[in-house]
Design a protein around this motif. Structure first.
Motif, PDB file in Angstrom:
ATOM      1  N   LEU A   1       0.650  -1.114   0.191  1.00  0.00           N
ATOM      2  CA  LEU A   1       0.046   0.079   0.149  1.00  0.00           C
ATOM      3  C   LEU A   1       0.913   1.149  -0.060  1.00  0.00           C
ATOM      4  CD1 LEU A   1      -2.728  -1.005   2.516  1.00  0.00           C
ATOM      5  CD2 LEU A   1      -3.133  -0.637   0.064  1.00  0.00           C
ATOM      6  N   LEU A   2       1.903   1.378   0.811  1.00  0.00           N
ATOM      7  CA  LEU A   2       2.665   2.478   0.958  1.00  0.00           C
ATOM      8  C   LEU A   2       3.723   2.638  -0.333  1.00  0.00           C
ATOM      9  CD1 LEU A   2       3.749   2.112   4.585  1.00  0.00           C
ATOM     10  CD2 LEU A   2       2.208   3.875   3.675  1.00  0.00           C
ATOM     11  N   SER A   3       4.022   1.541  -1.034  1.00  0.00           N
ATOM     12  CA  SER A   3       4.966   1.569  -2.257  1.00  0.00           C
ATOM     13  C   SER A   3       3.863   2.215  -3.209  1.00  0.00           C
ATOM     14  CB  SER A   3       5.091   0.318  -2.803  1.00  0.00           C
ATOM     15  OG  SER A   3       6.199  -0.357  -1.751  1.00  0.00           O
ATOM     16  N   GLN A   4       2.628   2.075  -3.173  1.00  0.00           N
ATOM     17  CA  GLN A   4       1.761   2.639  -4.266  1.00  0.00           C
ATOM     18  C   GLN A   4       1.206   4.373  -3.903  1.00  0.00           C
ATOM     19  OE1 GLN A   4      -1.645   0.279  -4.780  1.00  0.00           O
ATOM     20  NE2 GLN A   4      -2.478   1.680  -6.398  1.00  0.00           N
ATOM     21  N   TYR A   5       0.988   4.265  -2.481  1.00  0.00           N
ATOM     22  CA  TYR A   5       0.443   5.638  -2.358  1.00  0.00           C
ATOM     23  C   TYR A   5       1.297   6.490  -1.468  1.00  0.00           C
ATOM     24  CZ  TYR A   5      -3.887   3.240  -3.524  1.00  0.00           C
ATOM     25  OH  TYR A   5      -4.893   2.786  -4.182  1.00  0.00           O
ATOM     26  N   GLY A   6       2.541   5.825  -0.883  1.00  0.00           N
ATOM     27  CA  GLY A   6       3.374   6.891  -0.401  1.00  0.00           C
ATOM     28  C   GLY A   6       3.436   6.932   1.002  1.00  0.00           C
ATOM     29  N   ASP A   7       2.196   7.474   1.669  1.00  0.00           N
ATOM     30  CA  ASP A   7       2.164   7.675   3.018  1.00  0.00           C
ATOM     31  C   ASP A   7       0.433   7.528   3.411  1.00  0.00           C
ATOM     32  OD1 ASP A   7       0.742  10.004   2.540  1.00  0.00           O
ATOM     33  OD2 ASP A   7       2.560  11.157   2.597  1.00  0.00           O
ATOM     34  N   ILE A   8       0.326   7.394   4.818  1.00  0.00           N
ATOM     35  CA  ILE A   8      -0.972   7.316   5.153  1.00  0.00           C
ATOM     36  C   ILE A   8      -2.095   8.123   4.620  1.00  0.00           C
ATOM     37  CG2 ILE A   8      -2.453   7.140   7.170  1.00  0.00           C
ATOM     38  CD1 ILE A   8      -0.353   5.534   8.717  1.00  0.00           C
ATOM     39  N   ASP A   9      -1.849   9.542   4.878  1.00  0.00           N
ATOM     40  CA  ASP A   9      -2.633  10.501   4.374  1.00  0.00           C
ATOM     41  C   ASP A   9      -3.047  10.306   2.991  1.00  0.00           C
ATOM     42  OD1 ASP A   9      -2.593  11.679   6.793  1.00  0.00           O
ATOM     43  OD2 ASP A   9      -0.814  13.151   6.172  1.00  0.00           O
ATOM     44  N   ASN A  10      -2.212   9.980   2.001  1.00  0.00           N
ATOM     45  CA  ASN A  10      -2.423   9.967   0.537  1.00  0.00           C
ATOM     46  C   ASN A  10      -3.306   8.724   0.337  1.00  0.00           C
ATOM     47  OD1 ASN A  10      -2.129  11.057  -2.046  1.00  0.00           O
ATOM     48  ND2 ASN A  10      -0.785   9.239  -2.590  1.00  0.00           N
ATOM     49  N   LEU A  11      -2.915   7.604   1.401  1.00  0.00           N
ATOM     50  CA  LEU A  11      -3.545   6.261   1.251  1.00  0.00           C
ATOM     51  C   LEU A  11      -5.141   6.551   1.680  1.00  0.00           C
ATOM     52  CD1 LEU A  11      -4.085   2.956   1.020  1.00  0.00           C
ATOM     53  CD2 LEU A  11      -3.205   3.193   3.628  1.00  0.00           C
ATOM     54  N   TYR A  12      -5.270   7.186   2.622  1.00  0.00           N
ATOM     55  CA  TYR A  12      -6.818   7.417   2.706  1.00  0.00           C
ATOM     56  C   TYR A  12      -7.371   8.568   1.615  1.00  0.00           C
ATOM     57  CZ  TYR A  12      -6.982   4.910   7.301  1.00  0.00           C
ATOM     58  OH  TYR A  12      -6.894   3.821   8.124  1.00  0.00           O
ATOM     59  N   ALA A  13      -6.526   9.462   1.254  1.00  0.00           N
ATOM     60  CA  ALA A  13      -7.058  10.076   0.081  1.00  0.00           C
ATOM     61  C   ALA A  13      -7.739   9.495  -0.849  1.00  0.00           C
ATOM     62  CB  ALA A  13      -6.067  11.218  -0.307  1.00  0.00           C
ATOM     63  N   HIS A  14      -7.143   8.317  -1.409  1.00  0.00           N
ATOM     64  CA  HIS A  14      -7.546   7.508  -2.540  1.00  0.00           C
ATOM     65  C   HIS A  14      -7.801   6.231  -1.628  1.00  0.00           C
ATOM     66  CE1 HIS A  14      -4.347  10.191  -4.140  1.00  0.00           C
ATOM     67  NE2 HIS A  14      -5.085  10.034  -5.071  1.00  0.00           N
ATOM     68  N   ILE A  15      -8.816   6.150  -0.757  1.00  0.00           N
ATOM     69  CA  ILE A  15      -9.087   4.932  -0.187  1.00  0.00           C
ATOM     70  C   ILE A  15     -10.262   3.944  -0.966  1.00  0.00           C
ATOM     71  CG2 ILE A  15     -11.114   5.913   1.088  1.00  0.00           C
ATOM     72  CD1 ILE A  15      -8.829   3.137   2.485  1.00  0.00           C
ATOM     73  N   ASP A  16     -10.792   4.945  -1.833  1.00  0.00           N
ATOM     74  CA  ASP A  16     -11.518   4.252  -2.939  1.00  0.00           C
ATOM     75  C   ASP A  16     -11.120   3.226  -4.140  1.00  0.00           C
ATOM     76  OD1 ASP A  16     -13.962   6.972  -2.925  1.00  0.00           O
ATOM     77  OD2 ASP A  16     -13.797   5.312  -1.498  1.00  0.00           O
ATOM     78  N   GLU A  17      -9.704   3.687  -4.105  1.00  0.00           N
ATOM     79  CA  GLU A  17      -9.018   2.887  -5.167  1.00  0.00           C
ATOM     80  C   GLU A  17      -8.433   1.574  -4.510  1.00  0.00           C
ATOM     81  OE1 GLU A  17      -7.294   6.901  -6.784  1.00  0.00           O
ATOM     82  OE2 GLU A  17      -6.011   5.496  -6.692  1.00  0.00           O
ATOM     83  N   VAL A  18      -8.227   1.439  -3.337  1.00  0.00           N
ATOM     84  CA  VAL A  18      -7.750   0.350  -2.583  1.00  0.00           C
ATOM     85  C   VAL A  18      -8.605  -0.979  -2.862  1.00  0.00           C
ATOM     86  CG1 VAL A  18      -7.105  -0.843  -0.462  1.00  0.00           C
ATOM     87  CG2 VAL A  18      -6.841   1.495  -0.645  1.00  0.00           C
ATOM     88  N   SER A  19      -7.864  -2.226  -3.389  1.00  0.00           N
ATOM     89  CA  SER A  19      -8.617  -3.291  -3.758  1.00  0.00           C
ATOM     90  C   SER A  19      -8.772  -3.990  -2.633  1.00  0.00           C
ATOM     91  CB  SER A  19      -7.565  -3.969  -4.610  1.00  0.00           C
ATOM     92  OG  SER A  19      -6.107  -4.339  -4.139  1.00  0.00           O
ATOM     93  N   GLY A  20      -9.972  -4.794  -2.892  1.00  0.00           N
ATOM     94  CA  GLY A  20     -10.316  -5.686  -1.653  1.00  0.00           C
ATOM     95  C   GLY A  20     -11.174  -5.282  -0.860  1.00  0.00           C
ATOM     96  N   PRO A  21     -12.515  -5.261  -0.806  1.00  0.00           N
ATOM     97  CA  PRO A  21     -13.514  -4.489   0.118  1.00  0.00           C
ATOM     98  C   PRO A  21     -13.172  -4.828   1.594  1.00  0.00           C
ATOM     99  CG  PRO A  21     -14.564  -6.548  -0.940  1.00  0.00           C
ATOM    100  CD  PRO A  21     -13.156  -6.353  -1.733  1.00  0.00           C
TER     101      PRO A  21
END
Length: 936
Positions: free
Chosen positions: A204-224
């Motif tokens: 996840l962090l390789s893809q989004y960089g950090d937690i803030d950006n991860l949650y900013a793109h939470i809808d893109e995270v695979s796996g419901p």
């Protein structure tokens, strides 16, 4: 380039202790396993890496992390007694090698190491950090590398730098914090997001960089399921990030030259090794004088840390009057006769005000005008305290003459114990600074002097050392203030009282401007002598009961161990997480799927993991019994070590009582805390925990009285919001939780079920803390969607509560603070930052929702304490207040005063502050703090 080696002291001590399979001891029986392992590792590292400078950091007790997350490191076993007794020898070893031992209150060794590493790297040094904690990897950069000692049966130490880290994780070191925030840390009992292990977190962090950006793109995270868990545990992730982030900005400075290894005391090391019978290590001692000192400034010194005047060095005469004869005393008294106010400060032999011996007294009457009166130094001319006390009484005992102190409760108690009663108001600059910035961690006098006056003052540690770095006198005993030369003490104490009076002049107008002068003068100022009286009174402890309880607990622990060993088929060290892991998962066949492994490769046995394991399907009755035994064993062991065995050691030998210390500036909300013992944490949720209260007893012919505010925060919520339904329920003296359940579930109040009342109670209290749907679902069995529906229904039932929350959030954002009914402010400057991440903003806003309510409750309790203290004295009762815990007051009183004092306490507490709903106090009395009966 010069190299600084930083040693994670506790980490290396633990690995040394558990790293040797065969325990070592001297012929006299002194255990030496940890010391030997530590010494062998230290010598090996010094010889292999030949650092120019070395320092060691140690933990110094609980920290802000424990305060934020009460379960932080809760599953760690207590340090074994046979290891604890060796820690002093390890410090002795480090001192012999001229390696400074550094601690920092309220922070961990990791933070010390991080701070020093960053400072050193910024000055051009290479830094090596010797540790077994992978959390330290977050510090790695071009100059900072980790000497990481792996766990397991064959530990080895390897260098981890940027290249090694990137190869291992595929990330940058600073991203490790986000990895830990997602996965948690079982070794610190920090729970992670379910279903997210290290591999998933790295992906996840390789893809989004950090937690803030991860949650900013939470809808893109695979796996419901992954996406749902990330959303559901978002608050926990943010908290985890705060907990695992190493602070690198502590206010630390020391002379680098004190760390230079070529100056180590080789003879002292040899003598110590002979005493400990480490003769095999004598031939391993490095010849550090041959160590090359590359990177020096030409004089063999690097300008890394600001040099200070070495302790014990002659700093010249004190700039303040030193009263050592009749003539100088007369000079002081002449100045005091003209004074309009006094600041005062005591110098003593201990931080325990109830046991400290008076060494000297400092007085200041104007900026730059101060004096020091030595009365208890071991050497040097000084005056007799009885005479000094008599001559000072007309001034310090004059209630019309204002006094000023910093942490004045300590000074007041010491003076009283030595026969000098300081009368009148005692302004406390520490409390004043705290009111202006209740979140500050820099309330100490030296920090305040630096902030307010620009002074760089001498620290006490520079005179006598501190913690593990405490210096020793010629007798070998730890140095205390009475051994410090009088002229040094005069300069030190004179500066303290001078700074105090000048800090007061800066804080007073700011308190007035902030609208908190009345709050200060009417609540905090008069509370100080009340707390001093309570601390001096102390409480009687039934040591025999605790001794019996300890025996009973030990017996029960032995029974549990025996039963467990019988199931397993052999004995093992139940307190060893590695041995327990082997027994559970290799011998007893517990399922391992989805369970976290520790850094040493073993499956975690942390409480969270075992609770998760207990929910697994298919466990046998035997396996379930094993888990029950472990849970009970850990609970009982913690009670025994933390309270049952620890409390008797806190009994004052002079008074025979326990004297807790109340911290008036203990919390940002205005509530007080206590320490030695910490009464806030005495467990009351389990019966065995409540039993500990039996040990707090009244003397023969006396009783203890407990007065507890009933649901005070909900009553304050009703008043602040003016919610008619809440007001009506409290005015009718209804069960507020049943009344809420009646409205939420649409049933008559007498038909509310236990489950319905429980849900209503959860949401009533959760509302005070600004709970979200995710937070409410984590407290109940509801899904986040169900929790949101329940919250919506609650706010529809109590619309003015919803309005209060919205208005409070708006105030916090627009003006940067919220305040209590009495004007106590809590500031939220971070809300002014428009770039504050959404999740952080929500957490701050929740604190803002709670602050006016909890702060008002604290204000009301303090008003009640002040008024009750005064009434008890005016009406000449023998009863006296002893303890204040949360919303409860505990008093001690003769049996004959039972009814009148109970009535007085109820009257004073219930009329402390006028609300739209009645304040209600439950009053109980009994022979001890456990066996209490209601007083009608």
């Amino acid at each position: 380039m010069a190299t600084l080696l930083l040693i994670d002291g506790h980490s290396q001590a633990y690995r040394a202790f558990f790293g040797l399979k065969t325990p070592l001891s001297t012929r006299q029986g002194e255990p030496t396993t940890a010391v030997y392992g530590f010494a062998r590792k230290l010598i090996s590292i010094l010889k292999e890496y030949r650092p120019d400078y070395v320092a060691a950091a140690f933990d110094s007790g609980e920290t802000w992390r424990h305060a934020e997350f009460q379960d932080y490191k809760a599953t760690r076993d207590q340090m074994p007694d046979e290891m604890r007794v060796q820690m002093g020898r390890i410090e002795e070893l480090l001192r012999a090698f001229n390696i400074p031992v550094i601690t920092y209150p309220n922070f961990e060794a990791d933070d010390i190491l991080g701070t020093l590493a960053r400072q050193a790297a910024a000055q051009g040094l290479d830094v090596l950090i010797l540790t077994g904690d992978r959390d330290m990897f977050q510090l790695i950069d071009e100059r900072i590398r980790i000497l990481y000692t792996r766990g397991g049966p064959n530990p080895e130490t390897v260098i981890v730098g940027l290249e090694e880290f990137r190869e291992r994780y595929g990330l940058e070191p600073h991203q490790l914090v986000d990895v830990k925030a997602l996965t948690g840390d079982s070794s610190d009992n920090i729970p992670g997001v379910p279903g997210i292990g290290e591999k998933t977190a790295i992906k996840l962090l390789s893809q989004y960089g950090d937690i803030d950006n991860l949650y900013a793109h939470i809808d893109e995270v695979s796996g419901p399921k992954t996406r749902q868990n990330l959303l559901e545990y978002r608050e926990q992730v943010e908290r985890n990030k705060r907990l695992v982030t190493i602070h690198t900005d502590l206010d630390l400075s020391f002379d680098l030259e004190t760390c230079r290894l070529q100056d180590y005391d080789r003879q002292a090391v040899i003598e110590l090794f002979n005493e400990l019978e480490f003769r095999s290590l004598l031939r391993e001692l490095p010849n550090l004088e041959e160590t090359p000192q590359n990177g020096t400034n030409g004089q063999g010194q690097l300008a890394l840390f600001t040099p200070e005047t070495p302790a014990g060095e002659d700093v010249g005469p004190s700039p303040y009057l030193c009263v050592q004869d009749d003539q100088s005393l007369a000079q002081l008294l002449e100045a005091l006769a003209q004074a309009g106010r006094l600041s005062f400060d005591v110098e003593t032999t201990s931080t325990d005000a109830m046991q400290a011996r008076l060494v000297g007294l400092g007085l200041a009457w104007a900026p730059g005008q101060a004096a020091y009166i030595p009365v208890g130094h071991q050497e040097g001319p000084q005056l007799a305290w009885e005479m000094v006390k008599e001559r000072l009484e007309p001034y310090l005992g004059n209630g019309e003459l204002p006094k000023i102190a910093h942490n004045g409760k300590y000074d007041l108690i010491v003076c009283r114990r030595h026969g000098l009663d300081v009368a009148g108001d005692i302004h406390d600059t520490m409390t004043m600074a705290w009111l202006l910035d209740p979140a500050s961690r820099s309330l100490g006098l030296k920090n305040q002097a630096a902030h307010e006056l620009g002074w760089q003052m001498t620290e006490l540690s520079e005179l006598i050392g501190s913690g593990r770095g405490r210096r020793r006198g010629s007798s070998g005993q730890e140095l205390t203030m009475d051994q410090v030369p009088i002229h040094q003490a005069a300069a030190y104490c004179g500066a303290d009282v001078d700074a105090t009076i000048q800090i007061f002049d800066r804080l007073e107008p700011r308190l007035r401007e902030a609208g908190m002068w009345s709050l200060y003068t009417e609540i905090e100022l008069p509370l100080l002598p009340v707390l001093a009286d309570m601390e001096m009174a102390g409480v009687l402890l039934d040591v025999e009961f605790l001794a019996q309880m300890s025996q009973d607990l030990s017996k029960r622990l032995a029974e549990l161990e025996a039963e467990l060993f019988q199931i397993v088929g052999h004995e093992f060290n139940l307190r060893s997480t590695q041995q327990l892991s082997q027994v559970l998962f290799e011998e007893l066949g517990f399922p391992t799927k989805g369970l976290r492994r520790t850094s040493s490769g073993f499956i975690s046995t942390a409480v969270g993991t075992l609770e998760q394991l207990a929910l697994a399907e298919g466990l046998t009755d035997q396996q379930r019994r094993v888990l029950e035994i472990i849970f009970e064993h850990r609970q009982l062991e913690k009670l025994r070590s933390t309270y049952v065995d620890a409390l008797p050691a806190l009994v004052n030998p002079e008074t025979g009582r326990v004297h807790t210390s109340f911290n008036q500036t203990g919390a940002v909300t205005g509530r007080m805390s206590s320490s030695n013992p910490n009464l806030q944490n005495i467990p009351i949720r389990t019966e065995i925990g409540r039993e500990i209260r039996r040990a707090f007893i009244a003397p023969p012919g006396w009783l203890l009285l407990s007065a507890d505010y009933s649901q005070v925060e909900l009553r304050i919520l009703a008043h602040i919001t003016q919610e008619p339904a809440l007001i009506e329920a409290f005015q009718a003296d209804q069960d507020i939780h049943a009344a809420t359940a009646s409205r939420l579930f649409g049933v008559p109040i007498d038909q509310v079920t236990r489950e319905q009342r429980g849900l209503a109670k959860t949401i009533n209290f959760a509302t005070i803390y600004g709970v979200s749907a995710f937070g409410l679902s984590s407290r109940t069995e509801m899904s986040p969607q169900q929790a949101q529906e329940f919250l919506d229904q609650y706010f529809a039932t109590y619309p003015r509560v919803s309005q209060y929350i919205a208005e409070t959030i708006e105030k916090a954002n627009s003006q940067g603070y919220v305040e209590t009914l009495l004007g106590r402010k809590r500031f939220f400057p971070e809300l002014q930052n428009r770039r504050l991440p959404h999740n952080q903003r929500q957490a701050v806003e929740r604190a803002a929702i709670n602050a006016p309510i909890q702060g008002t409750a604290a204000d009301i309790m303090k008003i009640a304490m002040i008024r009750l203290h005064r009434r008890l004295q005016e009406e000449r009762y023998q009863a006296r207040m002893l303890l204040q815990v949360h919303d409860e007051l505990v008093l001690e009183l003769p049996e004959a005063e039972r009814k009148p004092v109970a009535d007085l306490v109820r009257e004073v507490m219930e009329t402390a502050y006028p609300l739209s709903v009645p304040l209600k106090v439950d009053v109980e009395v009994g022979p001890d703090w456990y066996n209490l009966e209601p007083v009608a």
